[in-house]
Design a protein around this motif. Structure first.
Motif, mmCIF file in Angstrom:
data_model
loop_
_atom_site.group_PDB
_atom_site.id
_atom_site.type_symbol
_atom_site.label_atom_id
_atom_site.label_comp_id
_atom_site.label_asym_id
_atom_site.label_seq_id
_atom_site.Cartn_x
_atom_site.Cartn_y
_atom_site.Cartn_z
ATOM 1 N N TYR A 46 3.969 12.676 11.182
ATOM 2 C CA TYR A 46 3.964 11.220 11.410
ATOM 3 C C TYR A 46 4.517 10.473 10.181
ATOM 4 O O TYR A 46 5.296 9.518 10.321
ATOM 5 N N TYR A 93 0.830 -1.216 0.000
ATOM 6 C CA TYR A 93 0.000 0.000 0.000
ATOM 7 C C TYR A 93 0.867 1.269 0.000
ATOM 8 O O TYR A 93 0.362 2.373 -0.150
ATOM 9 N N ILE A 94 2.188 1.081 0.201
ATOM 10 C CA ILE A 94 3.130 2.191 0.022
ATOM 11 C C ILE A 94 3.999 1.787 -1.172
ATOM 12 O O ILE A 94 4.782 0.832 -1.071
ATOM 13 N N GLY A 141 1.118 -7.529 9.267
ATOM 14 C CA GLY A 141 2.064 -6.465 8.908
ATOM 15 C C GLY A 141 3.414 -6.608 9.587
ATOM 16 O O GLY A 141 4.160 -5.631 9.710
ATOM 17 N N ASN A 142 3.735 -7.830 10.039
ATOM 18 C CA ASN A 142 5.002 -8.069 10.742
ATOM 19 C C ASN A 142 5.923 -8.923 9.872
ATOM 20 O O ASN A 142 5.476 -9.927 9.295
ATOM 21 N N GLN A 175 9.445 2.997 9.663
ATOM 22 C CA GLN A 175 7.981 2.834 9.716
ATOM 23 C C GLN A 175 7.474 2.832 11.166
ATOM 24 O O GLN A 175 7.884 3.669 11.941
ATOM 25 N N SER A 176 6.635 1.832 11.510
ATOM 26 C CA SER A 176 5.963 1.904 12.818
ATOM 27 C C SER A 176 6.890 1.774 14.020
ATOM 28 O O SER A 176 6.464 2.035 15.143
ATOM 29 N N CYS A 196 7.890 8.064 10.010
ATOM 30 C CA CYS A 196 7.870 6.677 9.512
ATOM 31 C C CYS A 196 8.892 6.476 8.389
ATOM 32 O O CYS A 196 9.294 5.348 8.105
ATOM 33 N N SER A 250 7.345 -3.828 15.397
ATOM 34 C CA SER A 250 7.544 -4.099 13.966
ATOM 35 C C SER A 250 7.246 -2.846 13.157
ATOM 36 O O SER A 250 6.602 -1.915 13.634
ATOM 37 N N GLY A 251 7.703 -2.865 11.910
ATOM 38 C CA GLY A 251 7.362 -1.809 10.952
ATOM 39 C C GLY A 251 7.128 -2.434 9.594
ATOM 40 O O GLY A 251 7.755 -3.462 9.273
ATOM 41 N N VAL A 252 6.237 -1.838 8.782
ATOM 42 C CA VAL A 252 5.939 -2.429 7.467
ATOM 43 C C VAL A 252 7.114 -2.330 6.496
ATOM 44 O O VAL A 252 7.073 -2.914 5.417
ATOM 45 N N GLU A 296 4.708 7.651 0.448
ATOM 46 C CA GLU A 296 3.646 7.474 1.452
ATOM 47 C C GLU A 296 2.735 8.704 1.525
ATOM 48 O O GLU A 296 1.515 8.573 1.649
ATOM 49 N N PHE A 332 -3.553 -2.567 12.274
ATOM 50 C CA PHE A 332 -2.924 -1.326 12.770
ATOM 51 C C PHE A 332 -3.540 -0.044 12.217
ATOM 52 O O PHE A 332 -3.386 1.017 12.795
ATOM 53 N N ASN A 374 -4.702 7.320 6.621
ATOM 54 C CA ASN A 374 -4.229 7.990 7.835
ATOM 55 C C ASN A 374 -4.864 9.369 7.996
ATOM 56 O O ASN A 374 -5.156 9.807 9.111
HETATM 57 O O1 DON Z 1 1.132 4.654 8.568
HETATM 58 C C1 DON Z 1 1.469 3.606 8.031
HETATM 59 O O2 DON Z 1 0.649 2.809 7.579
HETATM 60 C C2 DON Z 1 2.935 3.275 7.962
HETATM 61 N N1 DON Z 1 3.698 4.475 7.827
HETATM 62 C C3 DON Z 1 3.402 2.555 9.191
HETATM 63 C C4 DON Z 1 2.636 1.284 9.459
HETATM 64 C C5 DON Z 1 3.457 0.212 10.048
HETATM 65 O O3 DON Z 1 4.666 0.202 9.976
HETATM 66 C C6 DON Z 1 2.731 -0.924 10.650
HETATM 67 N N2 DON Z 1 3.690 -1.945 11.068
HETATM 68 N N3 DON Z 1 3.856 -3.048 11.078
#
Ligand code: DON
Length: 350
Positions: free
Chosen positions: A226, A63-64, A321-322, A99-100, A230, A294-296, A195, A132, A202
């Motif tokens: 934000y 999605y990014i 998303g992990n 990211q997150s 990220c 975690s972060g995407v 993004e 998330f 968001n």
């Molecule tokens: O806002 C978002 O969707 C992304 N910048 C961050 C989401 C994310 O990293 C969720 N993690 N697993």
């Protein structure tokens, strides 16, 4: 007087020997009685790397757009201990977007500024049990914000950061992350642009929060700051050092700087336990027993309080998303090295 006396030859020799062995002596003094030795950690990390390198499960965040086209074979592991020993393997120089995982450090900064009680009142710390980015969680949860790690709660947390304008807030956030990493971090501009061009979800969350009076600055400006946070680039070792700062009671093990107030660490780590992997957090606590985030972008950092942190980067993600490989590596390493906080073995009891 004692202070004026020249040291004898034998004392000088002893001092020289001590000086040349200082790192080993220091680490021997500081080593926890239940911390595993370096050679063991190295071999366990190597085993995990070899075992999961060819795992093709999961898929890149799509999605990014920038993340969709990242090389899904990238794979790096880093451990940084509280006495700043560093162990790395694989693609550890590649800079990926945090990211997150950024949400942990913006939470820490908000707590520096407002104190834990105020942040808890304004954001909360309840797991949502939903994805998330869920707008339903905002509607359903009594707090609306849920916790600082789901997107809604994270945007609200970012909106708490003080500053005369968005730029000042963003610079303050970047500087804080850099202190946690012990080196200057940078925005990955392509990630930010990618993004920012696609983050309608968001923006919708930020307006939903406004409906409930649960965002504390201009909604779209807060989403923009934000989105920048990220898009901060880190490599696995920088991320592990940010984690090690949390493991080391808020003191960066490389610079010695107290970055996060010691008294705020328990709230940060407990929030990582309940919500660090979103709707995968319960299973993670059950199997691994470590605070993690975690972060995407494909990164996960897990904290072993008092000992250090492990960061793993591999882009393909599971449904929640992990990163699939990151979870497997941390699970493997934590089990073999008795890192599970809830296990008697982690405190040296059989
Ligand atoms: O806002 C978002 O969707 C992304 N910048 C961050 C989401 C994310 O990293 C969720 N993690 N697993």
């Amino acid at each position: 007087m004692f202070a004026n006396r020249a040291p004898s030859k034998s004392i000088l020799a002893a001092m020289l020997i001590a000086a040349s062995f200082t790192p080993a002596l220091l680490s021997a003094q500081k080593a926890s009685p239940v911390a595993p030795r370096r050679a063991l950690v190295e071999s366990v990390v190597r085993e995990a790397y070899d075992k999961f390198k060819t795992d093709t499960n999961g898929k890149n965040a799509d999605y990014i757009p920038y993340l969709a086209q990242a090389d899904s074979k990238l794979f790096g592991i880093a451990i940084v201990t509280t006495d700043n020993q560093v162990l790395t393997l694989g693609d550890v120089n590649y800079s990926f977007s945090i990211q997150s995982i950024s949400k942990v450090f913006t939470l820490a900064l908000a707590m520096e500024e407002l104190g834990p009680d105020k942040v808890f009142e304004k954001v909360g710390s309840e797991p949502t049990g939903r994805p998330f980015n869920s707008p339903l969680a905002v509607v359903d949860m009594p707090s609306h914000t849920g916790n600082p790690f789901v997107n809604a709660g994270a945007i609200a947390t970012t909106s708490l950061i003080s500053g005369k304008d968005a730029n000042e807030k963003w610079n303050k956030i970047l500087e804080f992350y850099s202190k946690a990493a012990g080196e200057k971090l940078k925005l990955i501009d392509e990630v930010y642009k990618s993004e920012a061009a696609t983050n309608t979800g968001n923006k919708a969350l930020s307006y939903l929060l406004a409906k409930y009076d649960r965002i504390y600055a201009d909604p779209f400006e807060s989403v923009d700051v934000y989105t920048k946070q990220c898009s901060v680039g880190v490599n696995a070792a920088q991320l592990a050092r940010m984690g090690a700062t949390l493991a080391n009671n808020g003191i960066n093990p490389a610079t010695g700087e107290q970055v996060v107030k010691r008294e705020n660490i328990p709230e940060i780590l407990s929030t990582m336990v309940v919500a660090g992997l979103y709707d995968g957090s319960g299973g993670w606590a059950w199997h691994v027993g470590l605070p993690a985030k975690s972060g995407v972008g494909g990164g996960i950092v897990a904290i072993v309080p008092g000992k250090g942190a492990i960061a793993v980067f591999a882009p393909p993600l599971d449904e929640a998303g992990n990163s699939v490989k990151a979870q497997k590596v941390i699970d493997y390493v934590a089990e073999r090295l008795n890192y599970n906080l809830f296990s008697p073995a982690s405190v040296g009891l059989k």
